[in-house]
Design a protein around this motif. Structure first.
Motif, PDB file in Angstrom:
ATOM      1  N   HIS A   8       0.841  -1.192   0.000  1.00  0.00           N
ATOM      2  CA  HIS A   8       0.000   0.000   0.000  1.00  0.00           C
ATOM      3  C   HIS A   8       0.880   1.247   0.000  1.00  0.00           C
ATOM      4  O   HIS A   8       1.999   1.225   0.492  1.00  0.00           O
ATOM      5  CB  HIS A   8      -0.903   0.014   1.228  1.00  0.00           C
ATOM      6  N   HIS A   9       0.336   2.304  -0.557  1.00  0.00           N
ATOM      7  CA  HIS A   9       0.976   3.613  -0.567  1.00  0.00           C
ATOM      8  C   HIS A   9      -0.055   4.605  -0.048  1.00  0.00           C
ATOM      9  O   HIS A   9      -1.252   4.312   0.010  1.00  0.00           O
ATOM     10  CB  HIS A   9       1.397   4.004  -1.984  1.00  0.00           C
ATOM     11  N   VAL A  10       0.385   5.793   0.309  1.00  0.00           N
ATOM     12  CA  VAL A  10      -0.537   6.845   0.743  1.00  0.00           C
ATOM     13  C   VAL A  10      -0.616   7.886  -0.365  1.00  0.00           C
ATOM     14  O   VAL A  10       0.407   8.348  -0.870  1.00  0.00           O
ATOM     15  CB  VAL A  10      -0.069   7.502   2.052  1.00  0.00           C
ATOM     16  N   PHE A  11      -1.836   8.242  -0.732  1.00  0.00           N
ATOM     17  CA  PHE A  11      -2.078   9.204  -1.800  1.00  0.00           C
ATOM     18  C   PHE A  11      -2.731  10.459  -1.233  1.00  0.00           C
ATOM     19  O   PHE A  11      -3.562  10.385  -0.324  1.00  0.00           O
ATOM     20  CB  PHE A  11      -2.974   8.585  -2.875  1.00  0.00           C
ATOM     21  N   THR A  12      -2.347  11.600  -1.778  1.00  0.00           N
ATOM     22  CA  THR A  12      -2.928  12.879  -1.380  1.00  0.00           C
ATOM     23  C   THR A  12      -4.065  13.180  -2.341  1.00  0.00           C
ATOM     24  O   THR A  12      -3.868  13.200  -3.562  1.00  0.00           O
ATOM     25  CB  THR A  12      -1.869  13.998  -1.433  1.00  0.00           C
ATOM     26  N   LEU A  13      -5.251  13.399  -1.777  1.00  0.00           N
ATOM     27  CA  LEU A  13      -6.450  13.654  -2.583  1.00  0.00           C
ATOM     28  C   LEU A  13      -7.131  14.927  -2.105  1.00  0.00           C
ATOM     29  O   LEU A  13      -7.227  15.179  -0.902  1.00  0.00           O
ATOM     30  CB  LEU A  13      -7.439  12.490  -2.446  1.00  0.00           C
ATOM     31  N   GLY A  68      -0.907  12.270  -6.217  1.00  0.00           N
ATOM     32  CA  GLY A  68       0.093  11.220  -6.207  1.00  0.00           C
ATOM     33  C   GLY A  68       0.414  10.700  -4.823  1.00  0.00           C
ATOM     34  O   GLY A  68      -0.146  11.138  -3.816  1.00  0.00           O
ATOM     35  N   SER A  69       1.334   9.744  -4.810  1.00  0.00           N
ATOM     36  CA  SER A  69       1.752   9.129  -3.558  1.00  0.00           C
ATOM     37  C   SER A  69       2.790  10.012  -2.873  1.00  0.00           C
ATOM     38  O   SER A  69       3.300  10.976  -3.463  1.00  0.00           O
ATOM     39  CB  SER A  69       2.358   7.751  -3.825  1.00  0.00           C
ATOM     40  N   LEU A  70       3.120   9.653  -1.646  1.00  0.00           N
ATOM     41  CA  LEU A  70       4.161  10.367  -0.922  1.00  0.00           C
ATOM     42  C   LEU A  70       5.458  10.351  -1.720  1.00  0.00           C
ATOM     43  O   LEU A  70       6.129  11.380  -1.857  1.00  0.00           O
ATOM     44  CB  LEU A  70       4.369   9.723   0.461  1.00  0.00           C
ATOM     45  N   GLU A  71       5.784   9.198  -2.296  1.00  0.00           N
ATOM     46  CA  GLU A  71       6.995   9.068  -3.094  1.00  0.00           C
ATOM     47  C   GLU A  71       6.947   9.966  -4.339  1.00  0.00           C
ATOM     48  O   GLU A  71       7.928  10.617  -4.689  1.00  0.00           O
ATOM     49  CB  GLU A  71       7.216   7.603  -3.510  1.00  0.00           C
ATOM     50  N   ASP A  72       5.776  10.004  -5.000  1.00  0.00           N
ATOM     51  CA  ASP A  72       5.595  10.862  -6.178  1.00  0.00           C
ATOM     52  C   ASP A  72       5.810  12.330  -5.809  1.00  0.00           C
ATOM     53  O   ASP A  72       6.487  13.072  -6.528  1.00  0.00           O
ATOM     54  CB  ASP A  72       4.188  10.722  -6.767  1.00  0.00           C
ATOM     55  N   ASP A  79       7.136  20.312  -0.824  1.00  0.00           N
ATOM     56  CA  ASP A  79       7.492  20.519   0.574  1.00  0.00           C
ATOM     57  C   ASP A  79       6.478  19.764   1.420  1.00  0.00           C
ATOM     58  O   ASP A  79       5.284  20.083   1.375  1.00  0.00           O
ATOM     59  CB  ASP A  79       7.406  22.010   0.917  1.00  0.00           C
ATOM     60  N   ILE A  80       6.923  18.791   2.174  1.00  0.00           N
ATOM     61  CA  ILE A  80       6.022  17.993   3.002  1.00  0.00           C
ATOM     62  C   ILE A  80       6.448  18.172   4.450  1.00  0.00           C
ATOM     63  O   ILE A  80       7.565  17.802   4.829  1.00  0.00           O
ATOM     64  CB  ILE A  80       6.053  16.506   2.584  1.00  0.00           C
ATOM     65  N   SER A  81       5.570  18.771   5.252  1.00  0.00           N
ATOM     66  CA  SER A  81       5.902  19.051   6.651  1.00  0.00           C
ATOM     67  C   SER A  81       5.931  17.759   7.466  1.00  0.00           C
ATOM     68  O   SER A  81       5.387  16.729   7.053  1.00  0.00           O
ATOM     69  CB  SER A  81       4.883  20.018   7.254  1.00  0.00           C
ATOM     70  N   VAL A  82       6.534  17.844   8.629  1.00  0.00           N
ATOM     71  CA  VAL A  82       6.590  16.704   9.545  1.00  0.00           C
ATOM     72  C   VAL A  82       5.168  16.290   9.939  1.00  0.00           C
ATOM     73  O   VAL A  82       4.850  15.095   9.999  1.00  0.00           O
ATOM     74  CB  VAL A  82       7.428  17.069  10.800  1.00  0.00           C
ATOM     75  N   GLU A  83       4.301  17.276  10.178  1.00  0.00           N
ATOM     76  CA  GLU A  83       2.916  16.992  10.567  1.00  0.00           C
ATOM     77  C   GLU A  83       2.163  16.289   9.440  1.00  0.00           C
ATOM     78  O   GLU A  83       1.411  15.346   9.675  1.00  0.00           O
ATOM     79  CB  GLU A  83       2.177  18.284  10.956  1.00  0.00           C
ATOM     80  N   GLU A  84       2.365  16.762   8.209  1.00  0.00           N
ATOM     81  CA  GLU A  84       1.703  16.165   7.056  1.00  0.00           C
ATOM     82  C   GLU A  84       2.176  14.724   6.855  1.00  0.00           C
ATOM     83  O   GLU A  84       1.370  13.815   6.635  1.00  0.00           O
ATOM     84  CB  GLU A  84       2.002  16.998   5.804  1.00  0.00           C
TER      85      GLU A  84
END
Length: 110
Positions: A8-13, A68-72, A79-84
């Protein structure tokens, strides 16, 4: 023959929702945008699961934008914050959907 479990991956929607009775949005809102992190083997599965969950919660999904996914996102230089990232890891660990932010829309009265 053992079935191999897919990773599984995590996607931002970003999900736009309209109004529906008892949807929990502010009374004067015309709809809302929900930033979600959703776990899935691919983005299509993450979208299906998220839309189904939002409908079950009494919301009216209208449109979905996938980022996309976190990797994408990392590969694209986001820029992905620690909280995100913590919320994304939670979605992955729980195989769930995390609604990170809700922004209500209001009609322009001008």
């Amino acid at each position: 023959m053992k079935k191999e479990k897919k990773q599984h991956h995590v996607f931002t929607l970003l999900i736009e929702v309209g109004r529906k009775d008892d949807d929990g949005l502010p009374e004067t809102a015309t709809g809302a945008a929900l930033m979600c992190y959703a776990s899935g083997v691919d983005e299509a599965e993450a979208v299906r699961e998220t839309v189904a969950l939002l409908k079950q919660a009494g919301l009216a999904p209208l449109d979905v934008s996938g980022y996309g996914s976190l990797e994408d996102r990392r590969a694209e230089g986001h820029d992905i914050s620690v909280e995100e990232e913590a919320l994304m890891q939670r979605a992955l660990a729980e195989n769930s959907v995390v609604v990170a932010q809700t922004t209500a829309f209001y009609a322009d009265k001008s």
